[in-house]
Design a protein around this motif. Structure first.
Motif, mmCIF file in Angstrom:
data_model
loop_
_atom_site.group_PDB
_atom_site.id
_atom_site.type_symbol
_atom_site.label_atom_id
_atom_site.label_comp_id
_atom_site.label_asym_id
_atom_site.label_seq_id
_atom_site.Cartn_x
_atom_site.Cartn_y
_atom_site.Cartn_z
ATOM 1 N N SER A 187 47.546 -18.894 69.781
ATOM 2 C CA SER A 187 46.207 -18.542 69.282
ATOM 3 C C SER A 187 45.433 -17.713 70.296
ATOM 4 O O SER A 187 44.720 -16.775 69.937
ATOM 5 N N THR A 221 39.523 -14.720 64.993
ATOM 6 C CA THR A 221 40.400 -15.293 66.008
ATOM 7 C C THR A 221 39.698 -16.419 66.739
ATOM 8 O O THR A 221 38.526 -16.730 66.483
ATOM 9 N N ARG A 222 40.396 -17.017 67.672
ATOM 10 C CA ARG A 222 39.830 -18.083 68.497
ATOM 11 C C ARG A 222 38.711 -17.565 69.386
ATOM 12 O O ARG A 222 37.832 -18.319 69.791
ATOM 13 N N HIS A 268 32.518 -14.893 68.799
ATOM 14 C CA HIS A 268 31.727 -16.051 68.360
ATOM 15 C C HIS A 268 30.243 -15.857 68.645
ATOM 16 O O HIS A 268 29.440 -15.788 67.730
#
Length: 337
Positions: A187, A221-222, A268
């Motif tokens: 990940s 994505t992470r 994020h």
């Protein structure tokens, strides 16, 4: 292409045969002739046996590199043994500290395309070896004012690296990206690879705007942390902007400055305001960027004559002393010439 190094702790002779066989097979896969693969065996045997005999063990890193012109194997050999003060002396055939013939380091130099060594008394030693498929191959000249090396290793046990880097040539100069996907493994690798793809394709030119563009494209994505350092030849400046804990430091002679990134996670949450730090771009500068797989409290000033050394030696010396071993780790060292 996988740019990471395989790494082995060598503290027992039983590992030497295994590592020789693994690198030998890698050489054949790269297209080395059986004779050239046998020469590679000699180099690996000398490096690893010296670790056992003189340093009570150490670490060997190696990787295959595929270029448009030639294939090669790169090897780093690191130890924390007693070291030595006169590198030129030990490179001469016939020198030995153990009543042997003393041909070891001389043979490595003859059989490799590039061999570099750095040591200090009671600090240990780092060695860098480059073995190309053609022994007579002359390494290409440096381009675009930047001579750089990267060392990247996976989190122990992982097959993929969550760190990544990329250097992009631009119409004005070049740009360096170093990123670290959150966590490690698949990940984290997906996050940093998505960021590199966005970095390569973006039409933005300023690091702060490039980071915003990457942020918008990696939201599934992470997430990751990253820093971009961009050079403009005409204005003779660096522009630097980072989000998260990528350590960036530029040396001007003995003086250096660390450039603090913004808090946040790309993909994020990032700050509303991002500004570029602009600093002079000069010949003989050294830029060092690394992920948090390495400790941050280090100084090149502690290493005698290290500024004269190549990026490969500087990177390996910092890696040897500061690797945490608890995460992926990437270090990029560039010298301006």
């Amino acid at each position: 292409m996988d740019n990471t190094f395989s790494t082995y702790k060598i503290d027992d002779r039983s590992l030497i045969a295994f590592i020789k066989r693994e690198i030998h097979n890698l050489a054949l896969q790269l297209g080395f002739t059986p004779h050239r693969a046998a020469e590679t065996d000699i180099i690996v045997a000398e490096l690893t046996s010296n670790l056992i005999k003189y340093a009570n063990g150490g670490e060997l890193l190696y990787r295959a590199s595929f270029t448009g012109e030639y294939n090669e194997i790169e090897i780093y050999c690191l130890d924390k043994g007693i070291g030595f003060e006169n590198v030129a002396k030990i490179m001469n055939d016939g020198y030995s500290s153990s009543n042997t013939l003393g041909h070891g380091l001389g043979s490595i130099k003859r059989l490799s395309n590039d061999f570099q060594i750095y040591s200090m008394k009671n600090w240990g030693c780092v060695q860098y070896v480059r073995i190309c498929e053609k022994p007579e191959l002359q390494l290409p000249p440096l381009k675009n004012g930047l001579n750089y090396t990267t060392i990247a290793v996976n989190y122990p046990g992982e097959k993929l690296c969550g760190d990544g880097y990329y250097i992009k040539q631009t119409t004005k100069g070049f740009q360096i990206f170093v990123g670290d996907g959150l966590g490690h493994g698949e990940s984290a690798n997906e996050a940093v690879e998505a960021a590199i793809k966005a970095f390569r394709q973006t039409i933005e030119t300023q690091p702060s705007e490039i980071l915003r563009d990457i942020h918008s494209k990696v939201k599934k994505t992470r997430g990751l942390v990253a820093t971009i350092a961009s050079v403009d030849y005409k204005s003779e400046t660096w522009s630097i902007c980072g989000i998260g804990n990528i350590n960036t430091r530029i040396y001007n002679g003995l003086e250096n400055k660390t450039y603090t990134p913004y808090n946040g996670i790309i993909g994020h949450n990032i700050p509303r305001t991002l500004n570029n730090t602009v600093v002079p771009y000069k010949r003989h500068q050294i830029i060092i960027m690394h992920s948090d797989g390495l400790r941050t409290k280090w100084s090149l000033n502690d290493l005698t004559s290290i500024f004269k050394q190549s990026p490969a030696i500087i990177a390996s010396a910092l890696y040897k002393e500061n690797i945490r071993g608890t995460d992926d780790a990437t270090i990029l060292v560039g010298k301006i010439y």
